[in-house]
Motif scaffolding. Structure first.
Motif, PDB file in Angstrom:
ATOM      1  N   LEU A  18       0.831  -1.202   0.000  1.00  8.29           N
ATOM      2  CA  LEU A  18       0.000   0.000   0.000  1.00  8.29           C
ATOM      3  C   LEU A  18       0.864   1.250   0.000  1.00  8.29           C
ATOM      4  CD1 LEU A  18      -2.806   1.252   0.061  1.00  8.29           C
ATOM      5  CD2 LEU A  18      -2.758   1.064   2.560  1.00  8.29           C
ATOM      6  N   LYS A  19       1.907   1.259   0.816  1.00  8.52           N
ATOM      7  CA  LYS A  19       2.806   2.424   0.874  1.00  8.52           C
ATOM      8  C   LYS A  19       3.442   2.684  -0.494  1.00  8.52           C
ATOM      9  CE  LYS A  19       6.832   4.203   3.258  1.00  8.52           C
ATOM     10  NZ  LYS A  19       8.229   3.848   3.218  1.00  8.52           N
ATOM     11  N   HIS A  20       3.922   1.622  -1.147  1.00  7.58           N
ATOM     12  CA  HIS A  20       4.576   1.802  -2.441  1.00  7.58           C
ATOM     13  C   HIS A  20       3.587   2.254  -3.519  1.00  7.58           C
ATOM     14  CE1 HIS A  20       7.929   1.457  -5.153  1.00  7.58           C
ATOM     15  NE2 HIS A  20       7.152   0.805  -6.009  1.00  7.58           N
ATOM     16  N   VAL A  21       2.398   1.680  -3.529  1.00  4.24           N
ATOM     17  CA  VAL A  21       1.382   2.071  -4.509  1.00  4.24           C
ATOM     18  C   VAL A  21       1.004   3.542  -4.321  1.00  4.24           C
ATOM     19  CG1 VAL A  21      -1.042   1.756  -5.140  1.00  4.24           C
ATOM     20  CG2 VAL A  21       0.455  -0.210  -4.969  1.00  4.24           C
ATOM     21  N   LEU A  22       0.860   3.972  -3.072  1.00 11.53           N
ATOM     22  CA  LEU A  22       0.517   5.373  -2.820  1.00 11.53           C
ATOM     23  C   LEU A  22       1.639   6.303  -3.256  1.00 11.53           C
ATOM     24  CD1 LEU A  22      -1.295   5.070   0.637  1.00 11.53           C
ATOM     25  CD2 LEU A  22      -2.330   5.434  -1.621  1.00 11.53           C
ATOM     26  N   GLU A  23       2.891   5.898  -3.083  1.00  9.41           N
ATOM     27  CA  GLU A  23       4.024   6.704  -3.555  1.00  9.41           C
ATOM     28  C   GLU A  23       3.998   6.814  -5.081  1.00  9.41           C
ATOM     29  OE1 GLU A  23       7.471   4.733  -1.955  1.00  9.41           O
ATOM     30  OE2 GLU A  23       7.104   5.502   0.081  1.00  9.41           O
ATOM     31  N   LEU A  24       3.733   5.703  -5.752  1.00  3.77           N
ATOM     32  CA  LEU A  24       3.655   5.723  -7.220  1.00  3.77           C
ATOM     33  C   LEU A  24       2.510   6.609  -7.693  1.00  3.77           C
ATOM     34  CD1 LEU A  24       4.288   1.952  -8.016  1.00  3.77           C
ATOM     35  CD2 LEU A  24       5.853   3.860  -8.443  1.00  3.77           C
ATOM     36  N   ARG A  25       1.363   6.489  -7.028  1.00  2.00           N
ATOM     37  CA  ARG A  25       0.201   7.313  -7.406  1.00  2.00           C
ATOM     38  C   ARG A  25       0.522   8.792  -7.224  1.00  2.00           C
ATOM     39  NH1 ARG A  25      -4.844   8.161  -3.684  1.00  2.00           N
ATOM     40  NH2 ARG A  25      -3.086   8.995  -2.557  1.00  2.00           N
ATOM     41  N   ASP A  31      -5.607  12.024  -8.381  1.00  4.55           N
ATOM     42  CA  ASP A  31      -6.297  10.965  -7.672  1.00  4.55           C
ATOM     43  C   ASP A  31      -6.576   9.822  -8.632  1.00  4.55           C
ATOM     44  OD1 ASP A  31      -7.638   9.617  -5.625  1.00  4.55           O
ATOM     45  OD2 ASP A  31      -9.560  10.450  -6.250  1.00  4.55           O
ATOM     46  N   LEU A  32      -5.969   8.674  -8.374  1.00  7.49           N
ATOM     47  CA  LEU A  32      -6.152   7.503  -9.214  1.00  7.49           C
ATOM     48  C   LEU A  32      -6.482   6.305  -8.338  1.00  7.49           C
ATOM     49  CD1 LEU A  32      -2.997   7.959 -11.480  1.00  7.49           C
ATOM     50  CD2 LEU A  32      -5.370   8.406 -12.143  1.00  7.49           C
ATOM     51  N   CYS A  33      -7.148   5.320  -8.919  1.00  4.41           N
ATOM     52  CA  CYS A  33      -7.362   4.052  -8.216  1.00  4.41           C
ATOM     53  C   CYS A  33      -6.461   3.005  -8.868  1.00  4.41           C
ATOM     54  CB  CYS A  33      -8.828   3.641  -8.256  1.00  4.41           C
ATOM     55  SG  CYS A  33      -9.495   3.318  -9.898  1.00  4.41           S
ATOM     56  N   LEU A  34      -6.354   1.856  -8.235  1.00  2.00           N
ATOM     57  CA  LEU A  34      -5.534   0.775  -8.768  1.00  2.00           C
ATOM     58  C   LEU A  34      -6.447  -0.337  -9.262  1.00  2.00           C
ATOM     59  CD1 LEU A  34      -2.605  -0.360  -9.051  1.00  2.00           C
ATOM     60  CD2 LEU A  34      -3.013  -1.533  -6.878  1.00  2.00           C
ATOM     61  N   ARG A  35      -6.316  -0.679 -10.535  1.00  2.00           N
ATOM     62  CA  ARG A  35      -7.104  -1.785 -11.093  1.00  2.00           C
ATOM     63  C   ARG A  35      -6.205  -3.014 -11.144  1.00  2.00           C
ATOM     64  NH1 ARG A  35     -11.807  -2.850 -13.335  1.00  2.00           N
ATOM     65  NH2 ARG A  35     -12.406  -0.657 -13.469  1.00  2.00           N
ATOM     66  N   VAL A  36      -6.691  -4.100 -10.534  1.00  2.00           N
ATOM     67  CA  VAL A  36      -5.980  -5.373 -10.506  1.00  2.00           C
ATOM     68  C   VAL A  36      -6.858  -6.402 -11.209  1.00  2.00           C
ATOM     69  CG1 VAL A  36      -4.986  -7.156  -9.011  1.00  2.00           C
ATOM     70  CG2 VAL A  36      -4.894  -4.753  -8.311  1.00  2.00           C
ATOM     71  N   PRO A  55     -10.728   7.091 -11.263  1.00  2.21           N
ATOM     72  CA  PRO A  55     -11.881   6.510 -10.572  1.00  2.21           C
ATOM     73  C   PRO A  55     -13.187   6.641 -11.346  1.00  2.21           C
ATOM     74  CG  PRO A  55     -10.563   7.811  -9.048  1.00  2.21           C
ATOM     75  CD  PRO A  55     -10.015   8.049 -10.429  1.00  2.21           C
ATOM     76  N   ALA A  56     -13.261   7.586 -12.282  1.00  2.00           N
ATOM     77  CA  ALA A  56     -14.465   7.744 -13.106  1.00  2.00           C
ATOM     78  C   ALA A  56     -14.697   6.525 -13.992  1.00  2.00           C
ATOM     79  CB  ALA A  56     -14.355   9.007 -13.956  1.00  2.00           C
ATOM     80  N   ASN A  57     -13.659   5.705 -14.203  1.00  2.00           N
ATOM     81  CA  ASN A  57     -13.777   4.505 -15.040  1.00  2.00           C
ATOM     82  C   ASN A  57     -14.279   3.285 -14.282  1.00  2.00           C
ATOM     83  OD1 ASN A  57     -12.792   5.953 -17.229  1.00  2.00           O
ATOM     84  ND2 ASN A  57     -10.689   5.334 -16.863  1.00  2.00           N
ATOM     85  N   TYR A  67      -9.086   1.294   0.900  1.00  2.20           N
ATOM     86  CA  TYR A  67      -7.996   1.351   1.871  1.00  2.20           C
ATOM     87  C   TYR A  67      -7.820   2.801   2.293  1.00  2.20           C
ATOM     88  CZ  TYR A  67      -6.968  -3.461   0.865  1.00  2.20           C
ATOM     89  OH  TYR A  67      -7.068  -4.822   0.743  1.00  2.20           O
ATOM     90  N   ASP A  68      -8.595   3.205   3.289  1.00  5.53           N
ATOM     91  CA  ASP A  68      -8.553   4.575   3.813  1.00  5.53           C
ATOM     92  C   ASP A  68      -8.640   5.612   2.698  1.00  5.53           C
ATOM     93  OD1 ASP A  68      -8.363   3.745   6.495  1.00  5.53           O
ATOM     94  OD2 ASP A  68      -6.197   3.463   6.283  1.00  5.53           O
ATOM     95  N   GLY A  69      -9.595   5.431   1.793  1.00  4.13           N
ATOM     96  CA  GLY A  69      -9.820   6.382   0.714  1.00  4.13           C
ATOM     97  C   GLY A  69      -9.171   6.008  -0.603  1.00  4.13           C
ATOM     98  N   PHE A  70      -8.185   5.107  -0.584  1.00  6.43           N
ATOM     99  CA  PHE A  70      -7.562   4.650  -1.821  1.00  6.43           C
ATOM    100  C   PHE A  70      -8.307   3.402  -2.291  1.00  6.43           C
ATOM    101  CE2 PHE A  70      -4.410   2.002  -4.065  1.00  6.43           C
ATOM    102  CZ  PHE A  70      -4.198   2.848  -5.144  1.00  6.43           C
ATOM    103  N   LYS A  71      -8.757   3.402  -3.523  1.00  5.68           N
ATOM    104  CA  LYS A  71      -9.575   2.318  -4.039  1.00  5.68           C
ATOM    105  C   LYS A  71      -8.763   1.336  -4.878  1.00  5.68           C
ATOM    106  CE  LYS A  71     -13.948   4.845  -4.043  1.00  5.68           C
ATOM    107  NZ  LYS A  71     -13.611   5.431  -2.788  1.00  5.68           N
ATOM    108  N   VAL A  72      -8.973   0.065  -4.594  1.00  2.00           N
ATOM    109  CA  VAL A  72      -8.433  -1.028  -5.403  1.00  2.00           C
ATOM    110  C   VAL A  72      -9.643  -1.669  -6.070  1.00  2.00           C
ATOM    111  CG1 VAL A  72      -7.169  -3.198  -5.396  1.00  2.00           C
ATOM    112  CG2 VAL A  72      -6.520  -1.370  -3.806  1.00  2.00           C
ATOM    113  N   VAL A  73      -9.590  -1.807  -7.402  1.00  2.00           N
ATOM    114  CA  VAL A  73     -10.744  -2.195  -8.196  1.00  2.00           C
ATOM    115  C   VAL A  73     -10.412  -3.443  -9.022  1.00  2.00           C
ATOM    116  CG1 VAL A  73     -12.324  -1.371  -9.998  1.00  2.00           C
ATOM    117  CG2 VAL A  73     -11.308   0.255  -8.400  1.00  2.00           C
ATOM    118  N   SER A  74     -11.417  -4.303  -9.203  1.00  2.00           N
ATOM    119  CA  SER A  74     -11.248  -5.468 -10.070  1.00  2.00           C
ATOM    120  C   SER A  74     -12.578  -5.812 -10.725  1.00  2.00           C
ATOM    121  CB  SER A  74     -10.737  -6.666  -9.275  1.00  2.00           C
ATOM    122  OG  SER A  74     -10.460  -7.744 -10.141  1.00  2.00           O
ATOM    123  N   ASP A  75     -12.504  -6.327 -11.937  1.00  2.00           N
ATOM    124  CA  ASP A  75     -13.720  -6.745 -12.641  1.00  2.00           C
ATOM    125  C   ASP A  75     -14.177  -8.099 -12.095  1.00  2.00           C
ATOM    126  OD1 ASP A  75     -12.855  -9.004 -14.810  1.00  2.00           O
ATOM    127  OD2 ASP A  75     -11.238  -7.572 -14.428  1.00  2.00           O
TER     128      ASP A  75
END
Length: 117
Positions: A18-25, A31-36, A55-57, A67-75
């Motif tokens: 989570l820390k690394h993903v937030l640094e990359l974002r 503001d971006l979400c992570l799609r896995v 996040p609009a997608n 995760y405390d406001g950061f969204k991880v998304v999957s189909d």
């Protein structure tokens, strides 16, 4: 592996991931979400996919994990193969990077980015 954050979810992230993903974002400056997800291919038949997106997608049928406001998304189709996934991160010089620990994988390849279920 460090402790996974949050209670059991469809996609869990360790504190290191989570820390690394937030640094990359933050480097993207918006503001971006992570799609896995997964796609066909790779050494073992299926490969993990992971990328930032607006996040609009997020689609109505997507699974969203907060995760405390950061969204991880999957189909939904990907969730059939990765439900219970733990995403970890290591900054080791050899073997470092993101690690996918998937309880549904019956076989994984040496690179750690593809699997069969």
């Amino acid at each position: 592996m460090t402790q996974a954050t949050q209670p059991a979810k469809g996609i869990m992230m360790t504190e290191a991931a989570l820390k690394h993903v937030l640094e990359l974002r933050d480097k993207h400056g918006k503001d971006l979400c992570l799609r896995v997800g997964v796609k066909g291919g790779g050494c073992s038949g299926m490969s993990y996919t992971m990328d930032f997106e607006d996040p609009a997608n997020i689609r109505p049928d997507d699974e969203v994990f907060d995760y405390d406001g950061f969204k991880v998304v999957s189909d939904p189709k990907s969730m059939l193969y990765i439900y219970g996934l733990v995403l970890d991160y290591s900054n080791a010089l050899i073997g470092g990077g993101f690690k996918f620990m998937n309880p549904n994988a019956t076989q994984t390849c040496g690179c750690g980015t593809s699997f069969s279920a």
